[in-house]
Enzyme design. Structure first.
Site, PDB file in Angstrom:
ATOM      1  CE  LYS A   1      -9.403  -2.359   3.043  1.00 36.47           C
ATOM      2  NZ  LYS A   1      -9.215  -2.516   1.598  1.00 36.47           N
TER       3      LYS A   1
ATOM      4  CE  LYS B   1      -4.151  -7.041   7.451  1.00 35.70           C
ATOM      5  NZ  LYS B   1      -5.201  -6.014   7.510  1.00 35.70           N
TER       6      LYS B   1
ATOM      7  CB  THR C   1      -7.180  -2.338   7.014  1.00 35.79           C
ATOM      8  OG1 THR C   1      -7.063  -2.112   5.611  1.00 35.79           O
ATOM      9  CG2 THR C   1      -8.560  -2.866   7.362  1.00 35.79           C
TER      10      THR C   1
ATOM     11  CD  GLU D   1      -0.984  -7.624  -2.091  1.00 34.35           C
ATOM     12  OE1 GLU D   1      -0.532  -8.709  -2.467  1.00 34.35           O
ATOM     13  OE2 GLU D   1      -1.065  -7.304  -0.888  1.00 34.35           O
TER      14      GLU D   1
ATOM     15  N   GLY E   1      -6.981 -16.079   0.106  1.00 30.15           N
ATOM     16  CA  GLY E   1      -5.811 -15.851   0.961  1.00 30.15           C
ATOM     17  C   GLY E   1      -5.459 -14.390   0.918  1.00 30.15           C
TER      18      GLY E   1
ATOM     19  CB  CYS F   1      -6.744  -7.675   2.633  1.00 31.12           C
ATOM     20  SG  CYS F   1      -5.473  -6.430   2.366  1.00 31.12           S
TER      21      CYS F   1
ATOM     22  CB  VAL G   1      -0.962  -0.003   1.206  1.00 30.83           C
ATOM     23  CG1 VAL G   1      -1.637   1.345   1.378  1.00 30.83           C
ATOM     24  CG2 VAL G   1      -2.011  -1.083   1.018  1.00 30.83           C
TER      25      VAL G   1
ATOM     26  CG  PHE H   1     -14.943 -10.756  -5.523  1.00 31.31           C
ATOM     27  CD1 PHE H   1     -14.421  -9.774  -6.346  1.00 31.31           C
ATOM     28  CD2 PHE H   1     -14.154 -11.235  -4.494  1.00 31.31           C
ATOM     29  CE1 PHE H   1     -13.146  -9.282  -6.143  1.00 31.31           C
ATOM     30  CE2 PHE H   1     -12.881 -10.747  -4.268  1.00 31.31           C
ATOM     31  CZ  PHE H   1     -12.372  -9.765  -5.096  1.00 31.31           C
ATOM     32  CB  ILE H   2     -19.909 -15.334  -7.677  1.00 34.01           C
ATOM     33  CG1 ILE H   2     -20.060 -15.010  -9.167  1.00 34.01           C
ATOM     34  CG2 ILE H   2     -20.626 -14.303  -6.801  1.00 34.01           C
ATOM     35  CD1 ILE H   2     -21.501 -15.183  -9.678  1.00 34.01           C
TER      36      ILE H   2
HETATM   37  N1  LIG Z   1      -1.949  -5.276   0.616  1.00 36.63           N
HETATM   38  C1  LIG Z   1      -3.127  -4.842   0.186  1.00 36.63           C
HETATM   39  O1  LIG Z   1      -3.618  -5.229  -0.877  1.00 36.63           O
HETATM   40  C2  LIG Z   1      -3.909  -3.838   1.008  1.00 36.63           C
HETATM   41  C3  LIG Z   1      -4.996  -3.174   0.433  1.00 36.63           C
HETATM   42  C4  LIG Z   1      -5.700  -2.237   1.187  1.00 36.63           C
HETATM   43  C5  LIG Z   1      -5.321  -2.007   2.506  1.00 36.63           C
HETATM   44  N2  LIG Z   1      -4.281  -2.680   3.058  1.00 36.63           N
HETATM   45  C6  LIG Z   1      -3.902  -2.359   4.431  1.00 36.63           C
HETATM   46  O2  LIG Z   1      -2.803  -1.460   4.380  1.00 36.63           O
HETATM   47  C7  LIG Z   1      -1.883  -1.722   5.453  1.00 36.63           C
HETATM   48  C8  LIG Z   1      -0.507  -2.045   4.888  1.00 36.63           C
HETATM   49  O3  LIG Z   1      -0.595  -3.239   4.139  1.00 36.63           O
HETATM   50  P1  LIG Z   1       0.608  -3.748   3.217  1.00 36.63           P
HETATM   51  O4  LIG Z   1       0.143  -4.978   2.532  1.00 36.63           O
HETATM   52  O5  LIG Z   1       1.126  -2.615   2.429  1.00 36.63           O
HETATM   53  O6  LIG Z   1       1.674  -4.118   4.339  1.00 36.63           O
HETATM   54  P2  LIG Z   1       3.176  -4.592   4.152  1.00 36.63           P
HETATM   55  O7  LIG Z   1       3.443  -5.603   5.198  1.00 36.63           O
HETATM   56  O8  LIG Z   1       3.436  -4.946   2.714  1.00 36.63           O
HETATM   57  O9  LIG Z   1       4.034  -3.277   4.450  1.00 36.63           O
HETATM   58  C9  LIG Z   1       4.080  -2.646   5.688  1.00 36.63           C
HETATM   59  C10 LIG Z   1       5.409  -1.885   5.783  1.00 36.63           C
HETATM   60  O10 LIG Z   1       5.382  -1.052   6.947  1.00 36.63           O
HETATM   61  C11 LIG Z   1       6.684  -1.015   7.473  1.00 36.63           C
HETATM   62  N3  LIG Z   1       6.672  -0.509   8.860  1.00 36.63           N
HETATM   63  C12 LIG Z   1       6.369  -1.154  10.007  1.00 36.63           C
HETATM   64  N4  LIG Z   1       6.488  -0.327  11.069  1.00 36.63           N
HETATM   65  C13 LIG Z   1       6.893   0.880  10.579  1.00 36.63           C
HETATM   66  C14 LIG Z   1       7.178   2.135  11.163  1.00 36.63           C
HETATM   67  N5  LIG Z   1       7.075   2.321  12.492  1.00 36.63           N
HETATM   68  N6  LIG Z   1       7.546   3.153  10.371  1.00 36.63           N
HETATM   69  C15 LIG Z   1       7.644   2.978   9.034  1.00 36.63           C
HETATM   70  N7  LIG Z   1       7.383   1.798   8.418  1.00 36.63           N
HETATM   71  C16 LIG Z   1       7.011   0.767   9.180  1.00 36.63           C
HETATM   72  C17 LIG Z   1       7.173  -2.438   7.321  1.00 36.63           C
HETATM   73  O11 LIG Z   1       8.580  -2.534   7.424  1.00 36.63           O
HETATM   74  C18 LIG Z   1       6.625  -2.786   5.922  1.00 36.63           C
HETATM   75  O12 LIG Z   1       7.576  -2.472   4.914  1.00 36.63           O
HETATM   76  C19 LIG Z   1      -2.519  -2.850   6.249  1.00 36.63           C
HETATM   77  O13 LIG Z   1      -3.296  -2.303   7.281  1.00 36.63           O
HETATM   78  C20 LIG Z   1      -3.421  -3.535   5.240  1.00 36.63           C
HETATM   79  O14 LIG Z   1      -4.496  -4.189   5.845  1.00 36.63           O
HETATM   80  C21 LIG Z   1      -3.557  -3.576   2.335  1.00 36.63           C
END
Ligand SMILES: NC(=O)c1ccc[n+]([C@@H]2O[C@H](COP(=O)([O-])OP(=O)(O)OC[C@H]3O[C@@H](n4cnc5c(N)ncnc54)[C@H](O)[C@@H]3O)[C@@H](O)[C@H]2O)c1
Length: 453
Positions: free
Chosen positions: A210, A269, A121, A158, A263, A266, A11, A255-256
């Site tokens: 969300k 969890k 999220t 993603e 998996g 998102c 993200v 989505f059906i």
């Molecule tokens: N992956 C998706 O498709 C998606 C879509 C929408 C929302 N989200 C939400 O967005 C959030 C991030 O998801 P993601 O998949 O990008 O996570 P991710 O695990 O890919 O990345 C998180 C990053 O944050 C960094 N981090 C941790 N603590 C930190 C700090 N104190 N300061 C700076 N950086 C720090 C980590 O090192 C890591 O690189 C989550 O809450 C997720 O639920 C994810």
């Protein structure tokens, strides 16, 4: 505008890069020094279509910078966007330690007005906790500085993240201050030109929106998987049922798809976290609990089919796996169905030969070297010496394979398809036994040894 992003994961990196692409000055902060090092060498640590050239372009233009220096990040942006992980803690609730750490750092370093934008999220009420964390840090410094906290959940998916960010379906802005709503609208203006996609609301509703979106999508998948299992038992073909119900615009085709379970980082969890939030509020969220339960069962469906076909005797057998990522167009393997399958196969004494177009490095990172896992450079290579082929992820390149070659290379002519990619009649003509999801009653094609199981 000046923007700071905390977290350079799926993200944070996509959001930061897309914000730089439209002319903003973006600094991305991460605590992972190795990741920042790679980004500063021009490497992109995740696979996301279209992302790499965009990162390069914006770095070269000087609009996108990467650092581990929190102070530098806090000093830079009017907008402090929080995009760090919110993984499940022991009971499945969202673990807010990364979000709150960022909040505290902002409070410790800020010298002027900031807008803290929560893109991670997070459960309802988190904005209040972020606000309290920042206030506490400011108080310790005897600093009386103004700030606002906004909920701005991210809906990118993603595999299509760059496009999703550049052309969002909606931009949810949860605020308690009309001035911040206006400032965020300005930030998002370039992604909003075709028509107004901003939906402004109160903070708590934005936080819940969300979870509601992800829980609804996960529910559709689990519902279809439930129906697929029922179809298998009553002699129906779920693919016919899917097309039959999707034609109703109130249901729709998206989505059906029945499959081997959802998996990713998102849905699993977020469904869990929402259910745990409900419990904490004294409410039993039965639908959410069922969605999660059905999905956990579904992730074992391929293994159960394989076990039944081989009469429970999997020891010493080898299986070719096509697809390891949790879905196509990503290298993300968090909560991937392939992991449940591989781990159960290994427990049963089987070996795996696997191929994925993007997730091989991630597989190596997770499992390391092991005697019962061979990673293959090509899909056909995975078939050599395998007793069956198992399709786990629906990458495009698996859609029209050379069935004759599959038949020739496999030790036994069996295909387990966890994504219903093939026409049972067609695959049957090549003499392959075909197991799909929810298609138990399909009639086999003409091949002599063929049957659709
Ligand atoms: N992956 C998706 O498709 C998606 C879509 C929408 C929302 N989200 C939400 O967005 C959030 C991030 O998801 P993601 O998949 O990008 O996570 P991710 O695990 O890919 O990345 C998180 C990053 O944050 C960094 N981090 C941790 N603590 C930190 C700090 N104190 N300061 C700076 N950086 C720090 C980590 O090192 C890591 O690189 C989550 O809450 C997720 O639920 C994810």
């Amino acid at each position: 505008m000046r923007v700071t992003i905390f977290g350079t994961g799926y993200v944070g990196l996509v959001s930061g890069t897309c914000l730089a692409e439209t002319g903003n000055q973006v600094v991305c902060v991460d605590v992972d020094a190795a990741r920042i090092g790679r980004l500063n060498r021009g490497e992109v640590p995740i696979f996301e279509p279209g992302l790499e050239p965009m990162v390069a372009r914006n770095r070269e233009a000087g609009r996108l910078r990467f650092t581990t220096d929190v102070g530098e990040g806090v000093a830079h942006g009017l907008f402090q966007i929080v995009a760090v992980g919110t993984p499940p803690d022991e009971d499945g609730s969202a673990d807010l330690k990364y979000v709150l750490t960022v909040a505290r750092s902002i409070g410790e370093h800020m010298e002027d007005y900031k807008i803290i934008v929560d893109k991670s999220t997070v459960p309802v009420g988190t904005a209040d906790r972020v606000r309290a964390e920042i206030s506490a840090a400011l108080e310790q410094r005897n600093a009386a500085l103004e700030f606002d906290v906004v909920s701005n959940p991210e809906f990118l998916a993603e595999g299509n993240a760059v496009d999703d960010f550049m052309k969002p379906d909606r931009i949810i802005i949860g605020t308690d201050n009309p001035r911040t709503t206006e400032l965020l609208k300005t930030l998002y203006e370039p992604y909003n030109r075709n028509h107004d996609r901003v939906i402004a609301m109160d903070i708590r509703s934005a936080e819940l929106t969300k979870y509601a979106a992800n829980a609804m999508l996960a529910t559709k998948i689990s519902f279809m998987n439930e129906l697929a299992n029922l179809a298998e038992r009553c002699g129906a073909d779920i693919e016919n049922v899917r097309i039959g119900i999707g034609s109703d615009p109130r249901i729709g085709y998206q989505f059906i798809y029945p499959g081997a379970g959802y998996g990713g980082s998102c849905f699993p969890k977020d469904v869990q976290a929402l259910a745990r939030s409900a419990t904490k509020l004294g409410y039993q969220a039965d639908i959410l609990d069922a969605v999660e339960k059905v999905n956990m069962r579904q992730k074992r469906v391929l293994f159960e089919k394989i076990r039944a076909h081989f009469d429970g005797n999997l020891s010493g057998k080898t299986f070719a796996l096509w697809g390891l990522a949790f879905k196509p167009n990503t290298d993300d393997m968090r909560e991937a169905s392939s992991r449940v399958l591989m781990e159960t196969l290994w427990e049963a004494g089987a070996r795996v030969r696997a191929y994925d177009p993007e997730a091989m490095d991630e597989t190596r990172r997770i499992y390391g070297e092991r005697a019962d896992l061979e990673l293959c450079d090509h899909p056909e290579q995975a078939l050599q010496g395998a007793h069956a082929l198992v399709i786990v992820t629906e990458w495009r390149e698996f859609r029209s394979p050379d069935f004759a070659k599959i038949r020739e290379l496999l030790l036994e002519p069996v295909v387990f398809d966890g994504r219903n990619l093939y026409d049972p009649a067609l695959i049957g003509r090549f003499g392959l036994t075909y197991y799909a999801i929810g298609r138990g009653a399909s009639v086999s094609g003409g091949g002599e040894q063929s049957k659709v199981a």
